[in-house]
Design a protein around this motif. Structure first.
Motif, PDB file in Angstrom:
ATOM      1  N   GLY A 270      -4.307 -10.447  62.212  1.00 28.72           N
ATOM      2  CA  GLY A 270      -3.159  -9.778  61.997  1.00 28.72           C
ATOM      3  C   GLY A 270      -3.347  -8.732  63.065  1.00 28.72           C
ATOM      4  N   MET A 271      -4.637  -8.004  61.488  1.00 27.29           N
ATOM      5  CA  MET A 271      -4.579  -6.820  61.845  1.00 27.29           C
ATOM      6  C   MET A 271      -5.235  -5.992  63.639  1.00 27.29           C
ATOM      7  SD  MET A 271      -6.743  -5.689  58.156  1.00 27.29           S
ATOM      8  CE  MET A 271      -8.076  -7.019  58.377  1.00 27.29           C
TER       9      MET A 271
ATOM     10  N   ARG B 152      -7.347  -1.853  53.097  1.00 26.83           N
ATOM     11  CA  ARG B 152      -6.437  -1.276  52.793  1.00 26.83           C
ATOM     12  C   ARG B 152      -6.308  -0.329  52.966  1.00 26.83           C
ATOM     13  NH1 ARG B 152      -3.416  -4.213  56.857  1.00 26.83           N
ATOM     14  NH2 ARG B 152      -3.157  -1.630  57.121  1.00 26.83           N
TER      15      ARG B 152
ATOM     16  N   ASP C 176       3.185  -6.714  62.376  1.00 23.70           N
ATOM     17  CA  ASP C 176       4.005  -8.180  61.593  1.00 23.70           C
ATOM     18  C   ASP C 176       5.221  -7.791  61.518  1.00 23.70           C
ATOM     19  OD1 ASP C 176       1.232  -8.933  60.761  1.00 23.70           O
ATOM     20  OD2 ASP C 176       2.239  -8.751  58.048  1.00 23.70           O
TER      21      ASP C 176
ATOM     22  N   ILE D  49      -1.798  -0.706  60.106  1.00 24.71           N
ATOM     23  CA  ILE D  49      -3.031  -0.121  61.356  1.00 24.71           C
ATOM     24  C   ILE D  49      -1.502  -0.003  62.597  1.00 24.71           C
ATOM     25  CG2 ILE D  49      -4.239  -1.354  62.910  1.00 24.71           C
ATOM     26  CD1 ILE D  49      -5.357  -3.177  60.537  1.00 24.71           C
ATOM     27  N   ALA D  50      -0.856  -0.554  63.177  1.00 24.44           N
ATOM     28  CA  ALA D  50      -0.137  -1.392  64.156  1.00 24.44           C
ATOM     29  C   ALA D  50       0.710   0.306  64.779  1.00 24.44           C
ATOM     30  CB  ALA D  50       1.196  -1.629  64.558  1.00 24.44           C
TER      31      ALA D  50
ATOM     32  N   VAL E 156      -7.234 -15.642  59.954  1.00 22.97           N
ATOM     33  CA  VAL E 156      -6.568 -15.269  60.105  1.00 22.97           C
ATOM     34  C   VAL E 156      -6.721 -13.940  61.136  1.00 22.97           C
ATOM     35  CG1 VAL E 156      -4.701 -14.166  58.667  1.00 22.97           C
ATOM     36  CG2 VAL E 156      -6.213 -16.325  57.715  1.00 22.97           C
TER      37      VAL E 156
ATOM     38  N   ASN F 160      -0.880  -1.489  51.087  1.00 22.30           N
ATOM     39  CA  ASN F 160      -0.820  -2.468  52.137  1.00 22.30           C
ATOM     40  C   ASN F 160      -2.018  -3.553  51.859  1.00 22.30           C
ATOM     41  OD1 ASN F 160       0.393  -1.530  53.964  1.00 22.30           O
ATOM     42  ND2 ASN F 160      -0.300  -0.280  55.270  1.00 22.30           N
TER      43      ASN F 160
ATOM     44  N   SER G  55      -4.203  -7.016  53.455  1.00 19.90           N
ATOM     45  CA  SER G  55      -4.985  -7.764  53.929  1.00 19.90           C
ATOM     46  C   SER G  55      -5.994  -8.322  53.271  1.00 19.90           C
ATOM     47  CB  SER G  55      -5.861  -6.912  55.379  1.00 19.90           C
ATOM     48  OG  SER G  55      -6.041  -7.689  55.992  1.00 19.90           O
ATOM     49  N   GLY G  56      -6.501  -9.367  53.817  1.00 19.28           N
ATOM     50  CA  GLY G  56      -7.673 -10.556  53.589  1.00 19.28           C
ATOM     51  C   GLY G  56      -8.958  -9.288  53.275  1.00 19.28           C
TER      52      GLY G  56
ATOM     53  N   VAL H 130     -10.728  -9.650  57.438  1.00 18.61           N
ATOM     54  CA  VAL H 130     -11.667  -9.588  58.023  1.00 18.61           C
ATOM     55  C   VAL H 130     -10.626  -8.733  59.434  1.00 18.61           C
ATOM     56  CG1 VAL H 130     -13.569 -10.388  59.903  1.00 18.61           C
ATOM     57  CG2 VAL H 130     -12.756 -11.145  57.269  1.00 18.61           C
TER      58      VAL H 130
ATOM     59  N   VAL I 173      12.227   5.129  54.883  1.00 20.19           N
ATOM     60  CA  VAL I 173      13.592   5.092  56.222  1.00 20.19           C
ATOM     61  C   VAL I 173      14.117   3.561  55.524  1.00 20.19           C
ATOM     62  CG1 VAL I 173      14.381   4.394  58.643  1.00 20.19           C
ATOM     63  CG2 VAL I 173      12.084   5.046  57.748  1.00 20.19           C
TER      64      VAL I 173
ATOM     65  N   GLU J 175       6.281   7.074  56.537  1.00 21.32           N
ATOM     66  CA  GLU J 175       5.295   6.070  55.448  1.00 21.32           C
ATOM     67  C   GLU J 175       6.111   5.412  53.773  1.00 21.32           C
ATOM     68  OE1 GLU J 175       3.157   3.136  55.558  1.00 21.32           O
ATOM     69  OE2 GLU J 175       3.634   3.307  53.158  1.00 21.32           O
TER      70      GLU J 175
HETATM   71  C1  FAD Z   1      -4.114 -12.407  52.027  1.00 17.62           C
HETATM   72  C2  FAD Z   1      -3.827 -11.666  54.126  1.00 17.62           C
HETATM   73  C3  FAD Z   1      -4.857 -11.958  54.278  1.00 17.62           C
HETATM   74  C4  FAD Z   1      -4.667 -11.308  55.256  1.00 17.62           C
HETATM   75  N1  FAD Z   1      -5.824 -11.473  56.535  1.00 17.62           N
HETATM   76  C5  FAD Z   1      -6.326 -10.666  57.097  1.00 17.62           C
HETATM   77  C6  FAD Z   1      -7.524 -11.471  57.612  1.00 17.62           C
HETATM   78  O1  FAD Z   1      -8.356 -11.103  57.658  1.00 17.62           O
HETATM   79  N2  FAD Z   1      -8.002 -10.438  59.388  1.00 17.62           N
HETATM   80  C7  FAD Z   1      -6.610  -9.790  60.592  1.00 17.62           C
HETATM   81  O2  FAD Z   1      -6.899  -9.442  60.874  1.00 17.62           O
HETATM   82  N3  FAD Z   1      -5.294  -9.736  59.496  1.00 17.62           N
HETATM   83  C8  FAD Z   1      -5.074 -10.230  57.866  1.00 17.62           C
HETATM   84  N4  FAD Z   1      -4.035 -10.968  57.816  1.00 17.62           N
HETATM   85  C9  FAD Z   1      -2.896 -10.052  58.577  1.00 17.62           C
HETATM   86  C10 FAD Z   1      -2.777  -8.640  58.224  1.00 17.62           C
HETATM   87  O3  FAD Z   1      -2.789  -8.434  57.124  1.00 17.62           O
HETATM   88  C11 FAD Z   1      -1.661  -7.535  58.887  1.00 17.62           C
HETATM   89  O4  FAD Z   1      -1.355  -8.707  60.170  1.00 17.62           O
HETATM   90  C12 FAD Z   1      -1.203  -6.571  59.553  1.00 17.62           C
HETATM   91  O5  FAD Z   1      -1.467  -5.452  58.200  1.00 17.62           O
HETATM   92  C13 FAD Z   1      -0.256  -5.982  60.192  1.00 17.62           C
HETATM   93  O6  FAD Z   1      -0.178  -4.763  60.023  1.00 17.62           O
HETATM   94  P1  FAD Z   1       1.009  -4.052  60.653  1.00 17.62           P
HETATM   95  O7  FAD Z   1       0.389  -2.493  60.685  1.00 17.62           O
HETATM   96  O8  FAD Z   1       1.779  -4.364  61.278  1.00 17.62           O
HETATM   97  O9  FAD Z   1       1.402  -3.154  59.027  1.00 17.62           O
HETATM   98  P2  FAD Z   1       1.534  -3.293  57.259  1.00 17.62           P
HETATM   99  O10 FAD Z   1       0.533  -2.915  57.421  1.00 17.62           O
HETATM  100  O11 FAD Z   1       1.809  -4.520  56.358  1.00 17.62           O
HETATM  101  O12 FAD Z   1       2.167  -1.626  57.678  1.00 17.62           O
HETATM  102  C14 FAD Z   1       3.024  -1.655  57.454  1.00 17.62           C
HETATM  103  C15 FAD Z   1       3.614  -0.461  56.596  1.00 17.62           C
HETATM  104  O13 FAD Z   1       5.250   0.640  57.037  1.00 17.62           O
HETATM  105  C16 FAD Z   1       5.662   0.810  55.438  1.00 17.62           C
HETATM  106  N5  FAD Z   1       7.194   0.516  55.528  1.00 17.62           N
HETATM  107  C17 FAD Z   1       7.691  -0.403  55.428  1.00 17.62           C
HETATM  108  N6  FAD Z   1       8.841  -0.130  55.324  1.00 17.62           N
HETATM  109  C18 FAD Z   1       9.018   0.496  55.437  1.00 17.62           C
HETATM  110  C19 FAD Z   1      10.117   1.100  54.891  1.00 17.62           C
HETATM  111  N7  FAD Z   1      11.472   1.333  55.545  1.00 17.62           N
HETATM  112  N8  FAD Z   1       9.646   2.992  55.587  1.00 17.62           N
HETATM  113  C20 FAD Z   1       8.879   3.769  55.283  1.00 17.62           C
HETATM  114  N9  FAD Z   1       7.711   2.530  55.352  1.00 17.62           N
HETATM  115  C21 FAD Z   1       7.409   1.593  55.778  1.00 17.62           C
HETATM  116  C22 FAD Z   1       4.864   0.072  54.994  1.00 17.62           C
HETATM  117  O14 FAD Z   1       4.493   0.686  53.638  1.00 17.62           O
HETATM  118  C23 FAD Z   1       3.024   0.051  55.947  1.00 17.62           C
HETATM  119  O15 FAD Z   1       2.651   0.949  55.086  1.00 17.62           O
HETATM  120  C24 FAD Z   1      -4.274 -11.192  56.726  1.00 17.62           C
HETATM  121  C25 FAD Z   1      -2.885 -11.054  55.140  1.00 17.62           C
HETATM  122  C26 FAD Z   1      -2.439 -10.712  54.395  1.00 17.62           C
HETATM  123  C27 FAD Z   1      -1.005 -10.570  53.926  1.00 17.62           C
END
Ligand code: FAD
Ligand code: SF4
Lengths: 427, 95
Positions: free
Chosen positions: A312-313, A103, A298, A12-13, A310, A41, A43-44, A46, A127, A32
Motif C-alpha cells: 500500500g505504501m 511509520r 489508501d 506517505i501519499a 501486502v 499511522n 503499517s506492517g 515492508v 479537517v 494533518e
Molecule cells: C497492519 C497493516 C500492515 C500493512 N502492511 C503493509 C506492508 O507491509 N507494506 C505496504 O506497502 N503497505 C502495508 N500496509 C498498507 C499501508 O500501511 C497503507 O497503504 C499506507 O499507509 C497508505 O498511506 P496513505 O498515505 O495513503 O495513508 P495513511 O498512512 O493512512 O495517512 C493518512 C493521513 O491522513 C491523516 N488524516 C486522516 N483524516 C484526516 C483529517 N480529517 N484531517 C487531517 N488529517 C487527516 C491521518 O492522520 C494520516 O496521517 C499495511 C497496513 C496495515 C494496517
C-alpha cells in the motif's frame, strides 16, 4: 486563494504529493490531524522502495528505514506445524528493493523533506469538511478555520471521511476491508541478526497463512526492524464478523503460537496498535477525481494484497507522484475542471501502481477461497510428515502418500487443480 | 516466554491525549435492537466496548486506537464515530 494546493493527511501519499508540488515551485499546505506527523499511522510495514528513489534519490541511505529485506519467508501455519518456503537472496539488497519501516519515524522525515522544499506542514488540525462552489472544490474547513486553494488532495487514509462527504465513497462492503492488529516487540540487534540469519542491516519478511487467523481470510506477518520485530495479523472483516472471532484474540493466537514464540523469545512489547487495510483491489478504486479535487493513497483504495505481499505504501507514493504531476500541469494551464483532474487518473493508470492493480485484479477473489486458510497447510504438513516421520513402517512412494494426505484433507484432486490454476491466474 | 500483558497494559505503551468529549456515541436503543453489543466487544482490538449489567454498551473512548473497524461493521444507526479533535487521541511511537 490561500494556497495553490491543500493536501489533507501527512502520510506517505500526502507527503510525496506535497514534496513534488513544492519542489515544482507551487505553494502547498499539508494539514494533518495527528499532534505530530506519523502519530496516527501504522503499517506492517515492508516498503517496496524503488518508487521512493524516483522522488528521493538514494532513499534507503537517507531516510530512517529499518532493514533491507533480503529474506522472504512464506509459511502455512497449522496448530502444531509450520511449512514454509524460505527465499533468501542477497541480490534483493543490491540495489535495495524493499525496506522495513516504522511509520512514527518515517513519516516525520517525509514531512521534513516536503517542508524543506517549501511546503507548509500543519499538524494538530483535523479537517472537518470540504468547501465547494459551483460544482468545484475550493478548500477545507478545520474547526473555525477555512483555507482555500485551486486543488484539494485527499490523502486522508482508508477511512477517508472527506471522500464520503464529497459523495465519492459510500460504506465499503466488509470483504473490501481487513483490520490489522500489530505488536512491536523489542529485541537486541544481535539477537535479531543471529535468530533470522541476517548480516548487518539485512532484514527478513514473513508472510503466513492458516492457523494464525483460525481459518479466517487474512494472514500473519512478521518483519524485522533494527532493534525490534513488527508482528501481527490482518483479518478480513466479513470473516471476522461472520465467524464470530475476536480481533485481539487472533493477534495473540499468532504472536503466542508455539511455532512463532521462539522467534520472539526474550522480547519486550514496545507497542500494540491496529489499523484498517484496503482489501478490495481494483474493484475498490473508483471516483478519484472531481473538479478541484483528487484522491490518493489508501483514501483511493490503493492497496494490493497478493497473499505473498501486502503493498500500500509504494502505491500511495506512486499515486502521489501521479497526482502532483497532473496538478502541476493544471496549475500551469490554470484549469482545474474535471478533464484536468482526470489527468491524474490517466497518469495513475499508466504508472506501475495502476498496472499492478490491473494485473492482480483477480487476487481478492482468489484470497476469498477458504481452502487457502484452512486446508492447504495441513495437506502440506501431512505429505512432508509422510517422508520425515520414519516410524519404522516401510516408506511408501510419494504418490500414495500424497493421495492419502489429500483424502484426509477432503480436498480432491480436481479442486486442488482448480485452486492451483486460480492462483496462477490471480498472481 | 513473551508476555503481552492485558489490553490496558498494552495500550499504556502508546501515548494518549484524551479528548474531554467522546468521539464515539452508541445509540443504545438501536444497538439493543440489532444485538450489536457482543459484535462490538469482540471486533474492537483495543477493548473499548463492554457489556454493562443493565444490557447497555459501555464505551471507554480514551482507549480507542482510531482504526475505524467498529464503524465499518456496526449495523446502520448503532454508532456515531468520528476522529477525535486535531492533536487528540492516540499517538503511536512506533507505527
Ligand atoms: C497492519 C497493516 C500492515 C500493512 N502492511 C503493509 C506492508 O507491509 N507494506 C505496504 O506497502 N503497505 C502495508 N500496509 C498498507 C499501508 O500501511 C497503507 O497503504 C499506507 O499507509 C497508505 O498511506 P496513505 O498515505 O495513503 O495513508 P495513511 O498512512 O493512512 O495517512 C493518512 C493521513 O491522513 C491523516 N488524516 C486522516 N483524516 C484526516 C483529517 N480529517 N484531517 C487531517 N488529517 C487527516 C491521518 O492522520 C494520516 O496521517 C499495511 C497496513 C496495515 C494496517
Ligand atoms: S476505532 Fe478501532 S480501536 Fe477505536 S473503538 Fe473502534 S474498533 Fe476499537
Amino acid at each position: 486563494m490561500d494556497f495553490d494546493v491543500i493536501v489533507v493527511g501527512a502520510g506517505i501519499a500526502g507527503c510525496v504529493t506535497a514534496y513534488r508540488l513544492a519542489k515544482a515551485g507551487h505553494s502547498v499546505v499539508v494539514v494533518e490531524r495527528g499532534a505530530e506527523v506519523g502519530a496516527k499511522n501504522l503499517s506492517g510495514g515492508v516498503l517496496y522502495c524503488r518508487v521512493m528513489d524516483k522522488v528521493f534519490p538514494g532513499f534507503a541511505d537517507q531516510a530512517p528505514v529499518e532493514r533491507r529485506i533480503t529474506r522472504n519467508y512464506l509459511g502455512f501455519l497449522n496448530p502444531d506445524s509450520l511449512v514454509g518456503i524460505d527465499y533468501h537472496d542477497d541480490r534483493l539488497g543490491k540495489p535495495v528493493n524493499a525496506v522495513s519501516v516504522l511509520r512514527a519515524k518515517l513519516d516525520p522525515w517525509l514531512a521534513e523533506q516536503a517542508e524543506a522544499a517549501g511546503a507548509v506542514v500543519m499538524p494538530g488540525f483535523k479537517v472537518d469538511s470540504l468547501l465547494s462552489e459551483g460544482g468545484k472544490f475550493t478548500g477545507i474547513k478545520a474547526g473555525d478555520d477555512e483555507l482555500t486553494a485551486h486543488v484539494v488532495v485527499l490523502a486522508d487514509g482508508i477511512n477517508s471521511f472527506l471522500a464520503r462527504d464529497a459523495g465519492l465513497r459510500t460504506k465499503e462492503p466488509l470483504k473490501h476491508l481487513a483490520v490489522g492488529v500489530k505488536s512491536v516487540i523489542g529485541l537486541p540487534r544481535q539477537t535479531i541478526e543471529d535468530r533470522f540469519g541476517l548480516a548487518g542491516d539485512q532484514g527478513a519478511a514473513y508472510a503466513i497463512v492458516g492457523d494464525c487467523t483460525a481459518g479466517a481470510g487474512g494472514g500473519g506477518f512478521l518483519y524485522t526492524n533494527q532493534e525490534s520485530i513488527s508482528i501481527g495479523v490482518v483479518v478480513r472483516l466479513d470473516d471476522l464478523v461472520g465467524k464470530g472471532l475476536s480481533s485481539s484474540e487472533l493477534h495473540d493466537r499468532f504472536v503466542l503460537h508455539p511455532q512463532i514464540q521462539p522467534l520472539l523469545a526474550g522480547g519486550e512489547l514496545l507497542e500494540y496498535g491496529c489499523h484498517l487495510v484496503a482489501e478490495g483491489g481494483k474493484a475498490m478504486v473508483h471516483d478519484l477525481a472531481r473538479p478541484g479535487l483528487v484522491v490518493v493513497g489508501d483514501a483511493a483504495g490503493l492497496t494490493l494484497n497478493t497473499g505473498l505481499t501486502v503493498r500500500g505504501m509504494d502505491l500511495a507514493a506512486a499515486s502521489g507522484i501521479a497526482a502532483a504531476d497532473a496538478i502541476d500541469d493544471a496549475l500551469q494551464d490554470g484549469n482545474f475542471g474535471q478533464a484536468a483532474m482526470d489527468g491524474y487518473v490517466a497518469r495513475l493508470d499508466q504508472s506501475f501502481a495502476g498496472k499492478d492493480m490491473a494485473t492482480y485484479a483477480k487476487a481478492p477473489a482468489f484470497l476469498e477461497n477458504p481452502r487457502l486458510f484452512n486446508d492447504y497447510g495441513p495437506l502440506l504438513a501431512n505429505v512432508l510428515r509422510g517422508f520425515y516421520n520414519l516410524d519404522g513402517a516401510p516408506r511408501e512412494h510419494i504418490i500414495p502418500v500424497f493421495r492419502a494426505a489429500l483424502k484426509e484433507s477432503g480436498l480432491g484432486i480436481t479442486r486442488l487443480a482448480r485452486d492451483g490454476l486460480a492462483g496462477v491466474k490471480a498472481l | 516466554m513473551l508476555q503481552l500483558g492485558s489490553l490496558p497494559d498494552r495500550l499504556a505503551k502508546a501515548r494518549f491525549e484524551t479528548d474531554s468529549t467522546s468521539h464515539i456515541t452508541v445509540n443504545q436503543g438501536a444497538a439493543k435492537a440489532a444485538k450489536a453489543g457482543p459484535l462490538l466487544v469482540r471486533i474492537c482490538p483495543a477493548g473499548v466496548y463492554s457489556l454493562q449489567d443493565d444490557g447497555s454498551i459501555g464505551v471507554l473512548h480514551a482507549a480507542c486506537l482510531e482504526c475505524g473497524t467498529c464503524l465499518a461493521v456496526a449495523p446502520p444507526g448503532v454508532l456515531e464515530w468520528h476522529y477525535p479533535a486535531g492533536g487528540m487521541g492516540v499517538a503511536f511511537r512506533q507505527g
